[in-house]
Scaffold this motif. Structure first.
Motif, short mmCIF file in Angstrom:
data_model
loop_
_atom_site.label_atom_id
_atom_site.label_comp_id
_atom_site.label_asym_id
_atom_site.label_seq_id
_atom_site.Cartn_x
_atom_site.Cartn_y
_atom_site.Cartn_z
N SER A 142 0.81 -1.22 0.00
CA SER A 142 0.00 0.00 0.00
C SER A 142 0.84 1.27 0.00
N HIS A 157 1.14 6.98 0.09
CA HIS A 157 0.45 6.11 1.04
C HIS A 157 -0.97 5.87 0.50
N ASP A 198 -3.10 3.68 1.48
CA ASP A 198 -4.06 3.36 2.53
C ASP A 198 -4.63 4.63 3.16
N ARG A 199 -3.90 5.76 3.04
CA ARG A 199 -4.35 7.03 3.62
C ARG A 199 -4.62 8.10 2.56
#
Length: 234
Positions: free
Chosen positions: A130, A140, A142-143
């Motif tokens: 990720s 990132h 995932d964020r």
């Protein structure tokens, strides 16, 4: 793993019920809202995987809401609207929507479009990683955040993330429009091409690229795009 969550925002109860039933039968969890204020309040407490958004809302401008979602939410955004003009579709995609479905529609079509947005179609390329590092940047996924070498963070939308990930999974390889359309979904044509141009322009801006001479995401005129950085996934 929990079932993907789809948030439905439409002021017509019949449409909300129809979509909830079709998506529930297909294995999705759903939450439904008739007003944007209720929808926005719910998003502060939960994070849907996909948002289905009608543009004709009684208490908000639908396009403004779509733009906010694209900037602030990690969810995929699918507009469902009776506005069938090409310019309406182009505007919706330029403001950050991932897809655009015109009313009236078949529930099976919506289910298929939602599935296309939540499936992980490229697991082998990154092994499920990720985070990607390249040219002093860390992405990132995932964020939905880009982090520079000094640790400063800039958010990116789900739609921008799809394009960035496509480039980072195939560095130093030409990606043409047909490949982009097949990988990212959506109907080929002027509206898709314009949406891709806007997303790539926004990514270049966030990466500090010179728009006249970008170093990372290069345009090969008449052919497509190529990402020139070295990429490490983790």
């Amino acid at each position: 793993m929990s079932q993907p969550l789809v948030a439905i925002l439409d002021d017509e109860p019949e449409i909300r019920n129809m979509l909830s039933d079709a998506l529930g039968e297909a294995g999705f969890r759903t939450v439904s809202f008739g007003r944007a204020t209720e929808f926005e309040a719910a998003l502060r407490k939960t994070a849907p995987d996909v948002c289905l958004v009608d543009l004709g809302l009684p208490d908000r401008d639908g396009l403004t809401l779509v733009h906010r979602l694209a900037l602030e939410s990690g969810a995929a955004i699918i507009i469902i609207s009776g506005r069938a003009q090409v310019q309406d579709r182009v505007t919706g995609l330029e403001l950050g929507a991932d897809d655009y479905i015109i009313k009236p529609f078949e529930p099976a079509e919506v289910v298929a479009r939602v599935r296309a947005r939540v499936r992980d179609a490229r697991p082998a390329a990154t092994g499920g990683a990720s985070t990607a590092q390249f040219a002093g940047w860390t992405a990132h996924f995932d964020r939905y955040v880009l982090e520079d070498a000094e640790g400063r963070e800039t958010s990116f939308s789900h739609a921008e993330g799809e394009v960035l990930r496509l480039f980072l999974e195939a560095p130093k390889r030409l990606i043409n429009r047909t490949q982009m359309q097949e990988a990212l979904g959506g109907a080929a044509g002027e509206s898709f091409d314009r949406a891709m141009d806007v997303r790539i322009s926004r990514l270049r801006t966030k990466l500090g690229e010179d728009p006249k001479n970008p170093k990372l995401i290069k345009t090969i005129y008449g052919a497509g795009y190529i990402f020139l950085g070295d990429v490490t996934w983790r």
